[in-house]
Motif scaffolding. Structure first.
Motif, short mmCIF file in Angstrom:
data_model
loop_
_atom_site.label_atom_id
_atom_site.label_comp_id
_atom_site.label_asym_id
_atom_site.label_seq_id
_atom_site.Cartn_x
_atom_site.Cartn_y
_atom_site.Cartn_z
N ILE B 275 0.78 -1.26 0.11
CA ILE B 275 0.04 0.05 -0.04
C ILE B 275 0.90 1.14 0.06
O ILE B 275 0.53 2.23 -0.74
CB ILE B 275 -1.07 0.02 1.14
N THR B 276 1.81 1.19 0.65
CA THR B 276 2.97 2.46 0.81
C THR B 276 3.38 2.72 -0.67
O THR B 276 3.50 3.64 -1.01
CB THR B 276 4.07 2.14 1.63
N GLU B 277 3.76 1.48 -1.30
CA GLU B 277 4.49 1.62 -2.66
C GLU B 277 3.29 2.09 -3.48
O GLU B 277 3.53 3.27 -4.33
CB GLU B 277 4.71 0.38 -3.18
N LEU B 278 2.23 1.72 -3.42
CA LEU B 278 1.09 2.17 -4.27
C LEU B 278 0.65 3.63 -4.10
O LEU B 278 0.36 4.46 -5.02
CB LEU B 278 -0.25 1.31 -4.20
N LYS B 279 0.81 4.20 -2.45
CA LYS B 279 0.55 5.51 -2.44
C LYS B 279 1.64 6.48 -3.24
O LYS B 279 1.27 7.46 -3.47
CB LYS B 279 0.99 5.64 -0.94
N LYS B 280 2.82 5.89 -3.38
CA LYS B 280 3.87 6.66 -3.86
C LYS B 280 3.56 6.94 -5.31
O LYS B 280 3.80 7.98 -6.04
CB LYS B 280 5.18 6.01 -3.92
N LYS B 281 2.85 5.89 -5.82
CA LYS B 281 2.24 6.06 -7.50
C LYS B 281 0.77 6.96 -7.23
O LYS B 281 0.27 6.85 -8.53
CB LYS B 281 2.16 4.73 -7.90
N GLY B 282 0.46 7.31 -6.37
CA GLY B 282 -0.79 8.05 -6.27
C GLY B 282 -2.07 7.23 -6.21
O GLY B 282 -3.35 7.63 -6.33
N HIS B 283 -2.02 5.79 -5.67
CA HIS B 283 -3.05 5.17 -5.60
C HIS B 283 -3.38 5.17 -3.85
O HIS B 283 -2.52 5.04 -3.05
CB HIS B 283 -2.89 3.78 -5.99
N ASN B 284 -4.73 5.50 -3.68
CA ASN B 284 -5.26 5.41 -2.29
C ASN B 284 -6.02 4.08 -1.95
O ASN B 284 -7.10 4.08 -2.12
CB ASN B 284 -6.15 6.63 -2.34
N VAL B 285 -5.08 3.38 -1.38
CA VAL B 285 -5.62 2.00 -0.89
C VAL B 285 -5.54 1.90 0.55
O VAL B 285 -4.31 2.16 1.02
CB VAL B 285 -4.77 0.90 -1.57
N ASP B 350 5.31 -7.20 -4.11
CA ASP B 350 5.12 -7.22 -5.46
C ASP B 350 3.84 -7.93 -6.00
O ASP B 350 2.85 -7.49 -6.58
CB ASP B 350 6.28 -7.58 -6.44
N GLU B 351 3.78 -9.21 -5.35
CA GLU B 351 2.61 -10.09 -5.75
C GLU B 351 1.28 -9.28 -5.04
O GLU B 351 0.14 -9.18 -6.10
CB GLU B 351 2.68 -11.27 -5.09
N VAL B 352 1.51 -8.64 -3.94
CA VAL B 352 0.06 -7.92 -3.62
C VAL B 352 -0.32 -6.94 -4.26
O VAL B 352 -1.40 -6.73 -4.70
CB VAL B 352 0.51 -7.59 -2.21
N ILE B 353 1.02 -5.94 -4.94
CA ILE B 353 0.51 -4.74 -5.46
C ILE B 353 -0.08 -5.32 -6.75
O ILE B 353 -1.01 -4.65 -7.12
CB ILE B 353 2.13 -4.16 -5.88
N LYS B 354 0.20 -6.25 -7.41
CA LYS B 354 -0.10 -6.88 -8.76
C LYS B 354 -1.76 -7.11 -8.57
O LYS B 354 -2.58 -6.84 -9.14
CB LYS B 354 0.61 -7.94 -9.24
N LYS B 355 -2.04 -7.84 -7.45
CA LYS B 355 -3.49 -8.21 -7.11
C LYS B 355 -4.11 -6.96 -6.85
O LYS B 355 -5.15 -6.92 -7.30
CB LYS B 355 -3.41 -9.14 -5.81
N ILE B 356 -3.69 -6.00 -6.14
CA ILE B 356 -4.58 -4.69 -6.04
C ILE B 356 -4.70 -4.01 -7.38
O ILE B 356 -5.65 -3.47 -7.64
CB ILE B 356 -3.92 -3.83 -4.97
N GLN B 357 -3.71 -3.86 -8.05
CA GLN B 357 -3.77 -3.33 -9.42
C GLN B 357 -4.70 -3.85 -10.39
O GLN B 357 -5.31 -2.95 -10.95
CB GLN B 357 -2.44 -3.13 -10.04
N GLU B 358 -5.06 -4.98 -10.19
CA GLU B 358 -6.13 -5.56 -10.98
C GLU B 358 -7.45 -4.94 -10.66
O GLU B 358 -8.17 -5.04 -11.81
CB GLU B 358 -6.27 -7.18 -10.75
N SER B 359 -7.56 -4.53 -9.55
CA SER B 359 -8.75 -3.87 -9.34
C SER B 359 -8.80 -2.25 -9.43
O SER B 359 -9.98 -1.67 -9.20
CB SER B 359 -9.35 -4.28 -7.83
N LEU B 360 -7.83 -1.53 -9.59
CA LEU B 360 -7.57 -0.25 -9.51
C LEU B 360 -8.35 0.35 -10.89
O LEU B 360 -8.42 -0.27 -11.84
CB LEU B 360 -6.24 0.09 -9.35
#
Ligand code: TPP
Ligand code: SF4
Ligand code: MG
Lengths: 179, 360, 253
Positions: B275-285, B350-360
């Motif tokens: 989630i912290t990684e995704l936040k850096k990319k502007g995603h709010n999870v 990375d696996e978790v990011i990939k799974k979350i990104q499928e839903s973004l």
């Protein structure tokens, strides 16, 4: 700042100790740290490794899969974690036990005959201190003085007669970059 | 100010238990919790405590039954296969209304499985495990510090409700070293006070001058009407526990979340990294991390489903055992999706990011 | 050319997973040789324990079951009752047999189950990394007896062979040692006896091997055998504690 370190080698080369000293020193310097060993029967004779994270921020995952600092004490370790090391990362290689080089240009590879240096300091047992010296000499991730003090405290309790060889090994590792 | 020390989870929870007044510990060796039993072997004699390496986990949990029945703070620990063996005893402890603390440093199953971290015992821990209608309070730490802190919490909760409490950790938390700061150790006098809170029910000597007592530690009741009353009264306790003791942590939960995750223990750390990684990319999870998995923080999860939330993602180191609890909390409002790894494998950020990104 | 030493047929062609100098491998080999000599491999089933020898189910070339910790004699009981036409053996360590599995071994022996139990006594929990075993010697230090085994607190080591010999039913009980070639030859005889009686459906047979654990004792292999001779053999006396063939027939057949 976030260092994601993997130290890897044969069981008995002291990789867990390398990780522990680095983590403990960083903790004393006010950093967040985690130390996670591989465990189980694979360590019997096989390879052992430890993930250490040192960070200014809170550490979420303690698992390191892509290190930015790799200490590879033998060939299997270099083969396993070398390709996973982050671009621009540092790889410290024990050339005494790694006949095959890692074909990568995008990482900073330090080749050091760590086992030979250890023997020059008096014993293969101080290989781990040579490695720590190299890590801090190269990355300045923790201060020499912090490690020095921990080492003294540790050995004064356990084995005071080993202190000089260990200190020597630590310094030889540090000074490797001056040579 | 107490100094931080670098310690393994297994050792930290043992040290914290001793400081919390645990003076009786019984267990049988098993990987990946052996450092816990070894620490107790070393330290218990130094505080005049009792350490016994039992002949089996069955014996160890029954030693707890006896020691807790005397109103003392007692603890046992094991890893998954050994916890299965303890289930019978845990049922008796719950039936007899005894406080007890059980640590499970989970490993991969079923059967002998392996010795790597897993969360495969979620059902067993939260839904009963042994026979009969009972509940175990289950605390799920996600750091060495919390693992240690939960030792004291576990004893307090066990005493307060006269109910078994399990700390549900895993091989990673047991083997990992992190800095930990300990609470001040309870003095012998304080421990004596703790013991006294149980004097109205526990087994103890009849002292001159006091009214004579006859206390029974028992789970047998042959009269169905009486047993029903007993089980209903247990249920009242469980309701109170649900009301008062549910605990969770929120990370990045806000009005604008379209997606949030639910994960506990070790899994929650990996998800937090993602989630912290995704936040850096502007995603709010967001992330909701149950700190107690029974009682389960259903209300918190339900409350977090604000207008924008489209989906909830559950991450576990099992095949989705917590999903049912999340679905009950969500009550059909939004879909619940899941990702897990089993066999002792811990997913990477990375696996978790990939799974979350499928839903973004 | 005459072959004088080769892998027994009853062993699979895969390397053992034991530490250098560990005697588990020798015990395996003796059992396999005896199976070859009695020609029973095709009619034998074994049960592996939980302990360093957990992978024994991969090593013997007969059908094998892997039991939960301590439950091997119960599993073997089920197997033998289901297949009375087959020989059934268990292979167990001291933690497995004399701690968590005490009830199972005592009651299988007491029922006189027609199984053979091979018991490897190395006075320690090898697999989990050197904790105290029910056979750990008085004052011996382990990771869960860091101040030495205190017999006033945790009791004396359990002499499994003597204990089982108090029961009426067992047919054959012997303790042997694996500490030298001569002793290994004697041990082989005992293994043969046990499996032969098993094949003849005579009842419960039991062989205890005095063994070592160089890794967790922290003593290198050769010295560990010396240590075992000086310390273990004094406590665990070598000998035959039961041989019913002698009761009935006035001597060994
Ligand atoms: C129910 C259960 N409890 C604990 C364990 C962990 N465990 C595995 S092997 C072992 C002890 C083995 O010692 P021993 O039987 O003496 O065999 P050795 O390794 O010395 O040959 C233990 C405690 C387990 N697998 N299952
Ligand atoms: S740990 Fe001990 S018993 Fe196990 S294989 Fe190694 S030497 Fe043998
Ligand atoms: Mg053993």
């Amino acid at each position: 700042m976030k260092a994601e370190i993997i130290c890897s080698g044969f069981g008995g080369q002291g990789v867990l100790t390398i990780g522990k000293f680095l983590a403990q020193a960083a903790m004393k310097e006010g950093k967040n740290v985690s130390w996670l060993p591989s465990y189980g029967p694979e360590m019997r004779g096989g390879t052992a490794n430890v993930s250490v994270v040192i960070s200014d921020e809170e550490i979420a995952s303690p698992l390191v899969s892509k290190p930015n600092i790799l200490v590879a004490l033998n060939q299997p370790s270099l083969d396993k974690f070398g390709p996973e090391t982050q671009k621009g990362g540092v790889i410290l290689v024990n050339t005494d036990m790694t006949p095959n080089k890692l074909p990568r240009e995008d990482v900073d590879i330090v080749n050091a005959p760590m086992s030979s240096i250890a023997i020059e300091c008096g014993s293969t047992k101080v290989l781990n201190m040579v490695s720590i010296g190299l890590v801090i000499g190269k990355t300045k991730i923790v201060k020499f003085e912090t490690i020095e003090q921990d080492l003294k405290e540790f050995l004064e309790l356990k084995n005071p007669q080993l202190l000089s060889a260990n200190m020597e090994a630590l310094k030889r590792g540090m000074d490797f970059f001056k040579e | 100010m107490a100094q931080k020390v670098l310690m393994k989870g297994n050792e930290a929870v043992a040290e914290a238990a001793i400081r919390a007044g645990c003076r009786l510990y019984f267990a049988y060796p098993i990987t990946p919790q052996s450092e816990l039993i070894e620490y107790m072997a070393k330290m218990m004699p130094k505080v005049n405590g009792t350490f016994i390496q039992a002949e089996s986990e069955v014996a160890a949990i029954n030693m707890i039954y006896g020691a807790s029945g005397c109103g003392r703070r007692a603890m046992t620990s094991s890893s998954s296969p050994g916890i299965s063996l303890k289930q019978e005893g845990i049922s008796y402890i719950a039936g007899a209304k005894l406080p007890a603390v059980i640590v499970n440093v989970q490993r991969g199953g079923p059967g002998l499985g392996d010795i790597q971290p897993s969360q495969g015992d979620y059902f067993q821990a939260t839904k009963g495990g042994g026979h009969g209608d009972y509940r175990v309070i289950v605390l799920a730490p996600n750091s060495v510090q919390e693992f240690a802190d939960m030792a004291a919490d576990a004893f307090d909760l066990a005493d307060k409700y006269r109910n078994p409490v399990m700390i549900l950790a895993d091989g990673l938390l047991g083997q990992m070293m992190e800095p930990v700061e300990f609470k001040i150790a309870k003095t012998d006098q304080e421990i004596e006070e703790l013991n006294k809170q149980h004097y109205d029910w526990c087994m103890r000597p009849n002292v001159d001058g006091e009214e004579r007592h006859h206390h029974e530690i028992n789970s047998l009741e042959l009269d169905p009407n009486v047993l029903e009353k007993h089980v209903l009264s247990l249920n009242e306790t469980y309701k109170k526990i649900e009301q008062n003791e549910t605990s969770h942590e929120e990370y990045n939960i806000n009005e604008d979340n379209e997606i949030f995750c639910v994960a506990f223990g070790t899994a929650s750390r990996i998800v937090k990294s993602a989630i912290t990684e995704l936040k850096k990319k502007g995603h709010n999870v967001g992330l909701i991390r149950p700190r107690t998995v029974w009682p389960f923080p259903s209300e918190a999860i339900n409350r977090a489903i604000t207008g924008k939330v489209r989906k909830i993602l559950v991450f576990e180191l099992n095949l989705g055992q917590m999903v049912e609890d999340v679905q009950l909390s969500v009550n059909g409002k939004v879909p619940v999706d899941f990702m897990g790894r089993v066999g002792g494998i811990v997913f990477t950020p990375d696996e978790v990011i990939k799974k979350i990104q499928e839903s973004l | 050319m005459q072959v004088i030493a080769q892998r027994p047929k009853s062993l699979m062609k895969i390397p053992f997973t034991y530490c250098p100098g560990c005697l588990h491998g020798i015990a395996h080999r003796l059992i396999a040789e005896a199976m070859d000599e009695l020609d029973i491999c095709d009619k034998t089933m074994g049960v592996a324990p939980v302990g360093c020898s957990v992978f024994a189910y991969k090593f013997f070339d007969c059908d094998m079951a892997e039991a939960a910790h301590g439950r091997a004699p119960a599993v073997a009981t089920g197997m033998r009752r289901a297949r009375p036409d087959m020989c059934v053996f268990t292979y167990q360590g001291d933690g497995d047999l004399a701690a968590i599995g005490t009830a199972e071994i005592v009651h299988s022996a007491n029922r006189g189950e027609n199984i053979t139990v091979f018991f490897v006594n190395n006075a320690i929990y090898g697999m989990t990394g050197g904790q105290m075993a029910p056979t750990t010697l008085p004052s011996m230090k382990t990771s869960t007896s860091p101040y030495g085994r205190d017999v006033n607190d945790i009791g004396y080591p359990i002499k499994a062979s003597e204990l089982l010999a108090t029961l009426e039913a067992p047919y054959y009980i012997e303790r042997v040692s694996l500490l030298s070639p001569q002793e290994i030859i004697k041990a082989k005889k005992s293994v043969l006896n046990a499996l032969k009686y098993n094949k003849e459906n005579r009842g419960f047979t039991f062989v205890e091997f005095i063994s070592t654990c160089p890794t967790n004792w922290g003593i290198e292999p050769v010295k560990s055998r010396e240590w075992a001779r000086e310390n273990m053999l004094k406590f665990f006396e070598i000998g035959c504690f039961r041989d019913r063939s002698k009761d009935h027939e006035g001597g060994e057949k």
